[in-house]
Write a protein that holds these residues in place. Structure first.
Motif, mmCIF file in Angstrom:
data_model
loop_
_atom_site.group_PDB
_atom_site.id
_atom_site.type_symbol
_atom_site.label_atom_id
_atom_site.label_comp_id
_atom_site.label_asym_id
_atom_site.label_seq_id
_atom_site.Cartn_x
_atom_site.Cartn_y
_atom_site.Cartn_z
ATOM 1 N N TYR A 79 19.117 16.636 -50.074
ATOM 2 C CA TYR A 79 18.324 17.422 -48.914
ATOM 3 C C TYR A 79 19.279 18.073 -48.227
ATOM 4 O O TYR A 79 19.255 19.542 -47.564
ATOM 5 N N ILE A 83 19.501 22.262 -47.543
ATOM 6 C CA ILE A 83 19.699 22.966 -46.240
ATOM 7 C C ILE A 83 20.752 24.114 -46.535
ATOM 8 O O ILE A 83 20.615 25.201 -45.741
ATOM 9 N N ARG A 109 12.957 18.167 -43.205
ATOM 10 C CA ARG A 109 14.100 18.153 -43.718
ATOM 11 C C ARG A 109 14.847 16.881 -43.514
ATOM 12 O O ARG A 109 15.692 16.283 -44.402
#
Length: 241
Positions: A79, A83, A109
């Protein structure tokens, strides 16, 4: 309403993951490691006992605890890369003007890696099969493991400016797994300095089993993780602000 938008965002993430074999391996990597522990570790133990006096079985809890740590590390880094990729493509600017908002995007997120890690931690500890564990006692440890994932995600998003830097940073982050190993192998008090790393505490709590200090380890681990969260969140907000 916010939950629905987060679900839609997560489904979109899953479609992107399916298109990249490396990302798929990241998701199932710890499950493969757990299976290797279940079927390979007993065979290795017999082999060592046949040719040496080393008893690997005494160190099973350490080995399984390190495998458990790989779950938040892999998911957190996954993750983190998302981003970084979306920041490069200025997707954050897009979400800031949608009903999801930038806050909802960032919350998703960080929350989704926690949920995934919490769930997969139970799958991993179930698959491994070489160490006894108690479901109720493992819940706080799984929670502690889950908290590590967003910390890794924020660390990558805060310290790396792009995916290339993020890839280099993962090599440093992976070294965090050595924290519980250093304390386990080195008897000198200076080895306890690794306790400043959040990943040290869930591994220690799992190794302790039903030890009387088990709950204290989880509590200290939560405090350490919270302190890191406050620090990383300030850096994180400054970076994406």
């Amino acid at each position: 309403m916010m939950i629905n938008k987060m679900v839609v965002l997560s489904l979109g993430d899953w479609k992107n993951i399916q298109r990249d074999p490396l990302l798929i391996f990241t998701m199932i990597g710890t499950l493969l490691l757990a299976a290797l522990v279940r079927f390979g570790l007993p065979q290795l133990t017999v082999l060592l006992q046949t040719h040496t006096t080393f008893n690997l079985e005494e160190h099973y809890r350490l080995i399984v605890s390190l495998v458990l740590l790989m779950t938040p590390l892999m998911i957190g880094m996954l993750y983190g890369f998302m981003i970084l990729d979306e920041r490069d493509e200025e997707v954050l600017l897009y979400y800031s003007v949608t009903p999801l908002t930038k806050t909802g995007y960032l919350f998703c997120r960080l929350l989704v890696p926690m949920v995934l890690t919490f769930t997969l931690s139970f799958v991993v500890v179930f698959i491994q099969g070489v160490v006894e564990w108690n479901f109720l006692s493992f819940i706080p440890i799984a929670l502690l493991l889950a908290i590590q994932a967003p910390l890794i995600t924020m660390m990558m998003a805060s310290l790396a400016s792009n995916k290339v830097e993020g890839l280099a940073l993962t090599k440093v982050i992976n070294l965090c797994v050595l924290a519980p190993l250093i304390d386990y192998a080195v008897s000198h008090p200076i080895a306890k300095v690794v306790a400043i790393f959040p990943v040290y505490w869930p591994a220690l709590a799992f190794q302790s089993g039903e030890d009387t200090n088990w709950s204290g380890m989880v509590l200290v681990g939560l405090v350490v993780a919270l302190l890191w969260f406050v620090l990383l969140n300030k850096m994180f907000q400054r970076k994406i602000g």
